[in-house]
Design an enzyme around this catalytic site. Structure first.
Site, PDB file in Angstrom:
ATOM      1  CD  GLN A  17       2.953   2.077   6.579  1.00 22.38           C
ATOM      2  OE1 GLN A  17       3.169   3.145   6.040  1.00 22.38           O
ATOM      3  NE2 GLN A  17       3.534   0.959   6.188  1.00 22.38           N
ATOM      4  CG  HIS A 114       1.833   7.599   4.385  1.00 27.23           C
ATOM      5  ND1 HIS A 114       3.174   7.896   4.256  1.00 27.23           N
ATOM      6  CD2 HIS A 114       1.716   6.308   3.978  1.00 27.23           C
ATOM      7  CE1 HIS A 114       3.817   6.840   3.800  1.00 27.23           C
ATOM      8  NE2 HIS A 114       2.959   5.855   3.635  1.00 27.23           N
ATOM      9  CG  ASN A 157       3.233   8.290   0.877  1.00 28.72           C
ATOM     10  OD1 ASN A 157       4.429   8.518   0.727  1.00 28.72           O
ATOM     11  ND2 ASN A 157       2.742   7.061   0.808  1.00 28.72           N
ATOM     12  CD  GLU A 158       4.453   5.100  -2.337  1.00 30.36           C
ATOM     13  OE1 GLU A 158       3.576   4.222  -2.264  1.00 30.36           O
ATOM     14  OE2 GLU A 158       5.664   4.844  -2.268  1.00 30.36           O
TER      15      GLU A 158
HETATM   16  C1  BGC Z   1       4.491   3.329   1.212  1.00 29.68           C
HETATM   17  C2  BGC Z   1       4.697   2.787   2.599  1.00 29.68           C
HETATM   18  C3  BGC Z   1       5.011   1.309   2.548  1.00 29.68           C
HETATM   19  C4  BGC Z   1       6.272   1.111   1.749  1.00 29.68           C
HETATM   20  C5  BGC Z   1       6.696  -0.340   1.614  1.00 29.68           C
HETATM   21  C6  BGC Z   1       5.377   2.740   0.175  1.00 29.68           C
HETATM   22  O1  BGC Z   1       4.589   2.302  -0.879  1.00 29.68           O
HETATM   23  O2  BGC Z   1       4.487   4.727   1.214  1.00 29.68           O
HETATM   24  O3  BGC Z   1       3.550   3.061   3.350  1.00 29.68           O
HETATM   25  O4  BGC Z   1       5.122   0.742   3.812  1.00 29.68           O
HETATM   26  O5  BGC Z   1       6.110   1.620   0.467  1.00 29.68           O
HETATM   27  O6  BGC Z   1       5.752  -1.089   0.966  1.00 29.68           O
END
Ligand code: BGC
Length: 386
Positions: A17, A114, A157-158
């Site tokens: 990003q 990520h 991540n997530e």
């Molecule tokens: C993610 C980010 C994203 C942010 C806002 C999260 O889901 O880890 O990569 O930019 O939220 O949408």
């Protein structure tokens, strides 16, 4: 004072990003239409914020404002651009990032995955393929030197968003109608997390993964539906964090559940540039849910809003921190707050939703810190809101 000494105050980013030109990744391939079967992407990431070259300036701005930590991710697609080909220079690059953070007095929190993967990994089926677990573990095993001086490692991540996005966009692999938390993608992600955790713990690190919590709230009569929604999209992933050294909690908004699932934002409610409801208590809801399910120490690893009006960012963050304070006052072990995001960045297909404490000029990349950066830095220096 609510926030303990040692509580981390920081901001987060993710490689794809902010870095720019992540050319060996699956996302780059998608953005340019050469990842077969993948949904097209509206705007490509291009140079993003050019943080690949400008990370020392970015870190210095955070430090000078008063923050003491920086969460960033290392990019697997740069480290292993072709399967089993490890780029020494990319490892050195991220090693320099860790050194820079340490030299500035920032505690680095390093995310190993990520959302983006190498394009070769995606072409093998990505996380839906059972080989994904070994591929990821092999990559992680190469990071020992890079992670010297890093205590906090976020494996993935997530995973819940990753599983949801893949399940929605790639039904062929996930099985039509299988909710994300029940499918093979989730099994692979959990195994990959466990293997990565074992590896980095062997090097003396504290490992966790970061979960997107979504504050599922039932309309009257939809309590069971909301529970089921939460089970497959959140709880499975929170439960997998039991026994970890820490868990990252990330929250932005709430999701009301009614007839047919998630409901649109109510008429008249304030929304942000992502179209999400402005809802500062979201992070408190996520913290409490996680603590109830796994009892694992918590870092807020992402929280913020996409807005062009920086005063709303400050207001939102103040509201969110009040919730964090309430959770701590109730005895929940919250160890840090890392805001999303340090910089305006590439929001997965668009640069329009601006989440950053720092903006930048699209022609020159010159950094433009926003008042919210100074505000959060001041909160950090004071060690709390009041
Ligand atoms: C993610 C980010 C994203 C942010 C806002 C999260 O889901 O880890 O990569 O930019 O939220 O949408």
């Amino acid at each position: 004072m609510t926030f303990n000494e040692g509580f981390l105050w920081g901001a987060s980013t993710a490689a794809h990003q902010v870095e720019g030109n992540n050319v060996s990744s699956d996302w780059w391939a998608r953005e340019h239409g050469h990842l077969e079967g993948a949904a097209p992407v509206e705007t490509p990431s291009g140079d993003a914020a050019d943080s690949f070259h400008r990370y020392p300036d970015d870190m210095r701005l955070l430090r000078d404002a008063g923050l003491d930590s920086y969460r960033f991710s290392v990019e697997w697609a740069r480290i292993e651009p072709e399967q089993r080909f490890i780029s020494r220079a990319s490892i050195d690059h991220y090693r320099r990032m860790v050194d820079t953070a340490r030299d500035l007095g920032l505690t680095p929190m390093v995310t190993l995955h990520h959302f983006t993967s190498p394009a070769w990994f995606a072409r093998e089926g990505g996380w839906s393929d059972p080989r994904s677990v070994d591929s990821f573990a092999r990559y992680v095993a190469r990071l020992e030197q890079l992670l010297t001086d890093v205590e906090l490692v976020c494996t993935i991540n997530e995973p819940n968003m990753l599983a949801t996005i893949m399940a929605d966009s790639n039904r062929e692999f996930s099985g039509i109608g299988i909710p994300p938390g029940d499918g093979p993608i989730t099994e692979h992600l959990i195994s990959a997390h466990q293997m990565a955790t074992a590896i980095v713990r062997g090097w003396g690190k504290q490992a966790g993964w970061s979960v997107a919590t979504q504050a599922f709230q039932p309309e009257p009569g939809f309590e069971d539906a909301a529970d089921e929604w939460s089970r497959t999209r959140e709880d499975v992933f929170l439960d997998a964090a039991a026994g970890d050294d820490w868990v990252g909690i990330q929250a932005y908004t709430r999701t009301r559940i009614g007839e047919g699932g998630p409901l649109p934002v109510a008429d008249g409610a304030e929304t942000t540039l992502t179209g999400w409801e402005y809802y500062p208590p979201a992070i408190e809801v996520g913290i409490r849910r996680s603590w109830e399910r796994n009892g694992t120490p918590i870092y807020v690893t992402e929280n913020g809003i996409a807005t062009a009006d920086d005063s709303r960012r400050i207001d939102y963050t103040r509201g969110a921190l009040e919730g964090v304070e309430r959770a701590i006052a109730d005895g929940i072990d919250v160890r840090g707050y890392l805001h999303w995001s340090a910089l305006d960045n590439y929001e997965w297909g668009s640069f329009t939703p601006t989440f950053g404490l720092i903006g930048w000029d699209p022609e020159t990349f010159e950094r433009q810190p926003k008042p919210s950066l100074a505000w959060l830095g001041e909160v950090a220096r004071r060690g709390g809101l009041s």
